[in-house]
Scaffold this motif. Structure first.
Motif, PDB file in Angstrom:
ATOM      1  N   ARG A   2      -2.850  89.365 -33.052  1.00 49.98           N
ATOM      2  CA  ARG A   2      -1.410  89.220 -33.129  1.00 49.98           C
ATOM      3  C   ARG A   2      -0.966  89.649 -34.517  1.00 49.98           C
ATOM      4  O   ARG A   2      -1.780  89.772 -35.439  1.00 49.98           O
ATOM      5  CB  ARG A   2      -0.973  87.783 -32.865  1.00 49.98           C
ATOM      6  CG  ARG A   2      -1.361  86.793 -33.967  1.00 49.98           C
ATOM      7  CD  ARG A   2      -0.823  85.424 -33.679  1.00 49.98           C
ATOM      8  NE  ARG A   2      -1.257  84.443 -34.673  1.00 49.98           N
ATOM      9  CZ  ARG A   2      -1.021  83.144 -34.588  1.00 49.98           C
ATOM     10  NH1 ARG A   2      -0.358  82.659 -33.548  1.00 49.98           N
ATOM     11  NH2 ARG A   2      -1.442  82.316 -35.527  1.00 49.98           N
ATOM     12  N   SER A   4       1.573  88.727 -37.704  1.00 47.34           N
ATOM     13  CA  SER A   4       2.302  87.603 -38.291  1.00 47.34           C
ATOM     14  C   SER A   4       2.930  88.028 -39.608  1.00 47.34           C
ATOM     15  O   SER A   4       2.352  88.823 -40.352  1.00 47.34           O
ATOM     16  CB  SER A   4       1.356  86.421 -38.543  1.00 47.34           C
ATOM     17  OG  SER A   4       0.771  85.978 -37.350  1.00 47.34           O
ATOM     18  N   ARG A  17      -2.361  91.522 -39.325  1.00 49.75           N
ATOM     19  CA  ARG A  17      -3.018  91.336 -38.033  1.00 49.75           C
ATOM     20  C   ARG A  17      -4.047  90.221 -38.166  1.00 49.75           C
ATOM     21  O   ARG A  17      -4.803  90.178 -39.130  1.00 49.75           O
ATOM     22  CB  ARG A  17      -3.699  92.636 -37.593  1.00 49.75           C
ATOM     23  CG  ARG A  17      -2.698  93.746 -37.224  1.00 49.75           C
ATOM     24  CD  ARG A  17      -3.420  95.039 -36.864  1.00 49.75           C
ATOM     25  NE  ARG A  17      -4.310  94.873 -35.721  1.00 49.75           N
ATOM     26  CZ  ARG A  17      -3.931  94.903 -34.447  1.00 49.75           C
ATOM     27  NH1 ARG A  17      -2.660  95.089 -34.148  1.00 49.75           N
ATOM     28  NH2 ARG A  17      -4.813  94.765 -33.465  1.00 49.75           N
ATOM     29  N   ARG A  19      -6.417  87.132 -35.664  1.00 52.56           N
ATOM     30  CA  ARG A  19      -6.885  86.740 -34.347  1.00 52.56           C
ATOM     31  C   ARG A  19      -5.943  85.713 -33.734  1.00 52.56           C
ATOM     32  O   ARG A  19      -5.504  84.767 -34.390  1.00 52.56           O
ATOM     33  CB  ARG A  19      -8.291  86.149 -34.456  1.00 52.56           C
ATOM     34  CG  ARG A  19      -8.964  85.864 -33.124  1.00 52.56           C
ATOM     35  CD  ARG A  19     -10.366  85.299 -33.353  1.00 52.56           C
ATOM     36  NE  ARG A  19     -11.043  85.023 -32.102  1.00 52.56           N
ATOM     37  CZ  ARG A  19     -10.895  83.913 -31.385  1.00 52.56           C
ATOM     38  NH1 ARG A  19     -10.060  82.989 -31.823  1.00 52.56           N
ATOM     39  NH2 ARG A  19     -11.554  83.730 -30.264  1.00 52.56           N
ATOM     40  N   ARG A  20      -5.642  85.911 -32.452  1.00 55.85           N
ATOM     41  CA  ARG A  20      -4.825  84.912 -31.770  1.00 55.85           C
ATOM     42  C   ARG A  20      -5.593  83.597 -31.666  1.00 55.85           C
ATOM     43  O   ARG A  20      -6.798  83.588 -31.453  1.00 55.85           O
ATOM     44  CB  ARG A  20      -4.492  85.372 -30.350  1.00 55.85           C
ATOM     45  CG  ARG A  20      -3.560  86.548 -30.241  1.00 55.85           C
ATOM     46  CD  ARG A  20      -3.212  86.774 -28.783  1.00 55.85           C
ATOM     47  NE  ARG A  20      -2.674  88.117 -28.567  1.00 55.85           N
ATOM     48  CZ  ARG A  20      -2.374  88.610 -27.375  1.00 55.85           C
ATOM     49  NH1 ARG A  20      -2.598  87.891 -26.300  1.00 55.85           N
ATOM     50  NH2 ARG A  20      -1.890  89.833 -27.262  1.00 55.85           N
ATOM     51  N   LEU A  29       0.625  80.641 -23.924  1.00 59.34           N
ATOM     52  CA  LEU A  29       0.753  81.747 -24.873  1.00 59.34           C
ATOM     53  C   LEU A  29       2.100  82.411 -24.646  1.00 59.34           C
ATOM     54  O   LEU A  29       2.469  82.726 -23.504  1.00 59.34           O
ATOM     55  CB  LEU A  29      -0.366  82.771 -24.667  1.00 59.34           C
ATOM     56  CG  LEU A  29      -0.300  84.022 -25.563  1.00 59.34           C
ATOM     57  CD1 LEU A  29      -0.572  83.657 -27.025  1.00 59.34           C
ATOM     58  CD2 LEU A  29      -1.299  85.086 -25.087  1.00 59.34           C
ATOM     59  N   GLU A  31       4.671  85.578 -25.762  1.00 58.25           N
ATOM     60  CA  GLU A  31       4.850  86.877 -26.412  1.00 58.25           C
ATOM     61  C   GLU A  31       6.287  86.966 -26.905  1.00 58.25           C
ATOM     62  O   GLU A  31       7.235  86.869 -26.111  1.00 58.25           O
ATOM     63  CB  GLU A  31       4.551  88.018 -25.449  1.00 58.25           C
ATOM     64  CG  GLU A  31       4.659  89.391 -26.092  1.00 58.25           C
ATOM     65  CD  GLU A  31       4.222  90.512 -25.156  1.00 58.25           C
ATOM     66  OE1 GLU A  31       4.485  91.686 -25.507  1.00 58.25           O
ATOM     67  OE2 GLU A  31       3.641  90.218 -24.106  1.00 58.25           O
ATOM     68  N   GLU A 104       6.138  85.762 -35.505  1.00 57.19           N
ATOM     69  CA  GLU A 104       4.843  86.253 -35.047  1.00 57.19           C
ATOM     70  C   GLU A 104       5.026  86.971 -33.719  1.00 57.19           C
ATOM     71  O   GLU A 104       5.937  86.648 -32.949  1.00 57.19           O
ATOM     72  CB  GLU A 104       3.850  85.102 -34.874  1.00 57.19           C
ATOM     73  CG  GLU A 104       3.530  84.367 -36.164  1.00 57.19           C
ATOM     74  CD  GLU A 104       2.537  83.233 -35.956  1.00 57.19           C
ATOM     75  OE1 GLU A 104       1.485  83.260 -36.605  1.00 57.19           O
ATOM     76  OE2 GLU A 104       2.830  82.340 -35.138  1.00 57.19           O
ATOM     77  N   SER A 105       4.139  87.914 -33.438  1.00 57.78           N
ATOM     78  CA  SER A 105       4.232  88.642 -32.169  1.00 57.78           C
ATOM     79  C   SER A 105       3.814  87.775 -30.994  1.00 57.78           C
ATOM     80  O   SER A 105       4.300  87.957 -29.874  1.00 57.78           O
ATOM     81  CB  SER A 105       3.373  89.905 -32.213  1.00 57.78           C
ATOM     82  OG  SER A 105       1.993  89.575 -32.368  1.00 57.78           O
ATOM     83  N   HIS A 106       2.901  86.825 -31.203  1.00 57.31           N
ATOM     84  CA  HIS A 106       2.428  85.912 -30.170  1.00 57.31           C
ATOM     85  C   HIS A 106       2.185  84.549 -30.818  1.00 57.31           C
ATOM     86  O   HIS A 106       1.827  84.478 -31.990  1.00 57.31           O
ATOM     87  CB  HIS A 106       1.115  86.392 -29.534  1.00 57.31           C
ATOM     88  CG  HIS A 106       1.186  87.738 -28.879  1.00 57.31           C
ATOM     89  ND1 HIS A 106       1.191  88.917 -29.610  1.00 57.31           N
ATOM     90  CD2 HIS A 106       1.262  88.087 -27.574  1.00 57.31           C
ATOM     91  CE1 HIS A 106       1.252  89.933 -28.767  1.00 57.31           C
ATOM     92  NE2 HIS A 106       1.303  89.467 -27.543  1.00 57.31           N
ATOM     93  N   PHE A 107       2.367  83.498 -30.043  1.00 59.15           N
ATOM     94  CA  PHE A 107       2.051  82.165 -30.555  1.00 59.15           C
ATOM     95  C   PHE A 107       1.717  81.247 -29.380  1.00 59.15           C
ATOM     96  O   PHE A 107       2.082  81.522 -28.227  1.00 59.15           O
ATOM     97  CB  PHE A 107       3.209  81.591 -31.378  1.00 59.15           C
ATOM     98  CG  PHE A 107       4.493  81.412 -30.607  1.00 59.15           C
ATOM     99  CD1 PHE A 107       4.788  80.199 -29.983  1.00 59.15           C
ATOM    100  CD2 PHE A 107       5.415  82.447 -30.519  1.00 59.15           C
ATOM    101  CE1 PHE A 107       5.970  80.033 -29.271  1.00 59.15           C
ATOM    102  CE2 PHE A 107       6.601  82.285 -29.811  1.00 59.15           C
ATOM    103  CZ  PHE A 107       6.886  81.074 -29.186  1.00 59.15           C
ATOM    104  N   THR A 108       1.011  80.182 -29.684  1.00 63.25           N
ATOM    105  CA  THR A 108       0.693  79.181 -28.668  1.00 63.25           C
ATOM    106  C   THR A 108       1.508  77.929 -28.937  1.00 63.25           C
ATOM    107  O   THR A 108       1.858  77.609 -30.081  1.00 63.25           O
ATOM    108  CB  THR A 108      -0.803  78.838 -28.675  1.00 63.25           C
ATOM    109  OG1 THR A 108      -1.168  78.365 -29.985  1.00 63.25           O
ATOM    110  CG2 THR A 108      -1.645  80.056 -28.316  1.00 63.25           C
TER     111      THR A 108
END
Length: 334
Positions: A2, A4, A17, A19-20, A29, A31, A104-108
């Protein structure tokens, strides 16, 4: 992987970049689609003007740590749920959601940490939820009354959404003081009775009978504007300070009429509700009101710049160069 956004030093941000994180059974998750940049708090961090050693935000789990470099920050992201943990109801799949989380491009997150975006509301509009919530909190704390004269000093996005909310009250007059012409025009359209450049605001404290404003909001982010707020309110006037100055000092003149005029100066901060409101108000109720306020605002007028996430450093430079450059900037993740 991802991407950030990291604040690494004064006026230095980078997109890195990484790691997710692994998905726990009770998490999803998301997006990201769009995230709004705060031209108040985030500029303090960008400029290195944030206070040292205090928590980032103890009410938001995604903002762990304190305000020291390097840090990830942001609290206004909208995205789509793409993957579910094994313990999450399948109805969350594909939902558009809002989250108080860094850029961030992806997050949990767990479903409890997400706010579903209402049907029919644009993602850009939903990204302004924290701003609308802050404006709602400011109005709750100010307690405007029928027939009052109210002055808003500062017409950034928070000042403009506060103006929009105040315009729904039966006030005698709602005045917005702002140096940037474009922002004054937007305040006009959002319901201000008049908009004034600060150079022309000197006589506001002499208007009316009794003279002066009943209520003033200091939302400029500039400590020196607190003196202007003291000048525009009259005897027994109220000032609500919504600006966060960080490490900037407010050298305020309290030696003049402040003492004799019994002026009340109070802070307003959205992470908590005022103690005397907690019997009837919750954060959930306030958030519901904020969603409704957003439905009444033309967000296209507020969002002046859309910047691709990988070009985020340009967005912060734009805001840092001066308030005349932009009103609201959003980062796009598509």
């Amino acid at each position: 992987m991802r991407r950030s956004l990291h604040f690494t030093a004064p006026r230095t941000v980078s997109i890195e970049r990484e790691r997710r994180p692994d998905l726990d059974p009770e998490e999803v998750l998301v997006e990201s689609t769009v995230s709004a940049v705060s031209s108040g708090t985030e500029l303090l961090i960008y400029r290195g003007e944030m206070p040292r050693g205090i928590p980032t935000d103890e009410t938001i789990d995604a903002l762990a740590g304190d305000l020291t470099y390097p840090l990830k920050y942001g609290y206004a992201t909208v995205g789509e749920v793409t993957t579910l943990g094994t313990g999450v109801d399948d109805r969350w799949r594909g939902r558009r959601v809002f989250a108080f989380t860094p850029h961030e491009s992806h997050f949990t997150a767990t479903p409890d940490e997400l706010v579903p975006v209402p049907d029919g509301m644009a993602s850009e509009t939903a990204a302004l939820l924290p701003t609308a919530e802050t404006a709602t909190n400011l109005v709750l704390d100010g307690r405007p009354r029928i027939g009052e004269r109210v002055v808003v000093l500062g017409a950034g996005t928070i000042g403009l959404l506060t103006t929009s909310a105040l315009a729904s009250f039966p006030l005698e007059r709602l005045t917005v003081v702002e140096p940037v012409a474009r922002r004054r025009r937007i305040a006009d359209r959002l319901g201000a009775d008049e908009t004034i450049h600060p150079d022309r605001a000197a006589g506001l404290g002499d208007r009316g009978d009794p003279p002066g404003a009943d209520l003033a909001y200091e939302l400029s982010g500039a400590p020196e504007t607190l003196d202007d707020a003291l000048d525009v309110v009259g005897y027994d006037g109220r000032i609500v300070v919504g600006s966060w100055y960080g490490r900037k000092r407010a050298e305020t003149d309290l030696g003049g009429f402040f003492h004799r005029n019994r002026i009340d100066v109070s802070s307003s901060q959205v992470s908590t509700l005022a103690p005397d409101l907690r019997g009837r108000w919750t954060k959930e109720r306030r958030l519901d009101v904020a969603w409704e306020r957003l439905r009444d605002v033309d967000v296209d007028e507020l969002v002046t710049h859309r910047v691709a996430f990988e070009n985020a450093p340009e967005a912060y430079r734009l805001l840092d160069d001066g308030p005349e450059n932009a009103v609201q900037v959003v980062l796009t993740h598509e």
